[in-house]
Design an enzyme around this catalytic site. Structure first.
Site, PDB file in Angstrom:
ATOM      1  CE  LYS A 188      24.978 -30.655  10.466  1.00 48.36           C
ATOM      2  NZ  LYS A 188      24.072 -30.904   9.311  1.00 48.36           N
TER       3      LYS A 188
ATOM      4  CB  VAL B  49      26.190 -22.298  16.785  1.00 46.65           C
ATOM      5  CG1 VAL B  49      24.813 -22.194  16.146  1.00 46.65           C
ATOM      6  CG2 VAL B  49      26.345 -21.206  17.843  1.00 46.65           C
ATOM      7  CE1 TYR B  50      27.735 -28.462  10.784  1.00 45.76           C
ATOM      8  CE2 TYR B  50      29.132 -29.724  12.267  1.00 45.76           C
ATOM      9  CZ  TYR B  50      28.456 -29.605  11.070  1.00 45.76           C
ATOM     10  OH  TYR B  50      28.494 -30.634  10.160  1.00 45.76           O
ATOM     11  CB  ALA B  51      28.176 -29.074  18.482  1.00 45.92           C
TER      12      ALA B  51
END
Length: 270
Positions: A150, A145-147
């Site tokens: 970003k 989810v972070y990827a």
């Protein structure tokens, strides 16, 4: 205005902007940490103020911008720095926990950009700097989810810049590699017992890149040692290369070790 200014890279960015002579509004969730940073910068001669804000709350972005515009008359530079990743396996987190990661790293920067844009357009000037990361390009383990967030920030910034630059409001995105000294990268080093590698950029380089992005109106800056922009381009053409490099460098095993250590600490705390 600098979000996530209560510690780490945000503090360095705020200090660098203050060194250029501008008034800096520090925002974050920790009143104690924000006050400490504000006092430190003020003691060094900086012109600073602080506003406590939790960007995870509904309407927080609009309220924050309205407060600053009422107090200061407008925002010329917004640095969307606040972010982070709990670094847990995707399937072990609830969907709400995953969506909170998305909220912090993507929705909040979009909401703040939307909130400042009207005032910037009325004044005919402004710049928005969004902090992104190489995480999505290199398929860093356990950052699904972070990827996504970003990479979303990169796409958002590109279109924002294209749509509004001719009207006096520009946008830039910083794509960070691994960063040492402060922040999430350093915390992972501390937890794993590993030492910083030559492929990690010093945290101060991020602050310098913010100033460069604004001064030279750069669309994108990759903050990492060596040919960072080339590496990002290669990852776009060969998406399977990222996971292979992670395995070869031991990143996958290291991330798994950190997750296990955090779960052990969490279990002990409860």
């Amino acid at each position: 205005m600098v979000t996530g200014a209560s510690r780490g890279i945000g503090t360095l960015i705020a200090r660098e902007i203050a060194n250029q002579g501008g008034h800096v509004v520090l925002t974050g969730r920790s009143a104690t940490e924000l006050q400490a940073v504000a006092s430190e910068l003020a003691a060094a001669g900086a012109d600073v103020s602080l506003i406590l804000a939790d960007l995870m709350q509904p309407g927080a972005a609009e309220n924050l911008v309205e407060t600053i515009e009422r107090q200061r008359g407008g925002i010329d530079l917004l640095v969307n720095n606040a972010g982070g990743d709990p670094l847990r396996e995707f399937h072990t987190m609830t969907i709400d926990e995953n969506l909170r990661t998305l909220q912090l790293n993507l929705v909040a920067p979009v909401a703040l950009s939307h909130a400042v844009l009207g005032g910037m357009l009325r004044r005919g000037r402004g710049h928005i700097v969004n902090i992104s990361a190489m995480a999505g390009r290199v398929s860093f383990p356990h950052t699904e989810v972070y990827a996504a967030a970003k990479d979303g920030v990169i796409g958002f910034t590109r279109v924002l810049r294209s749509d509004y630059r001719r009207r006096g409001v520009s946008a830039s995105v910083l794509i960070l590699g691994a960063i040492r000294d402060v922040g999430q990268g350093q915390r992972m080093l501390d937890e794993s017992g590993m030492k910083a590698s030559r492929f990690m950029a010093p945290a101060e380089s991020v602050a310098h890149a913010v100033i460069k992005a604004v001064a030279k109106d750069r669309a994108e800056l990759v903050v990492m040692p060596g040919p960072g922009r080339l590496l990002r381009a290669i990852m776009d053409y060969f998406p399977a290369l990222g996971p292979a490099l992670n395995r070869a460098a031991g990143a996958s095993a290291t991330m798994q070790k950190i997750i296990e250590l955090r779960e052990q600490k969490s279990g002990a705390a409860t």
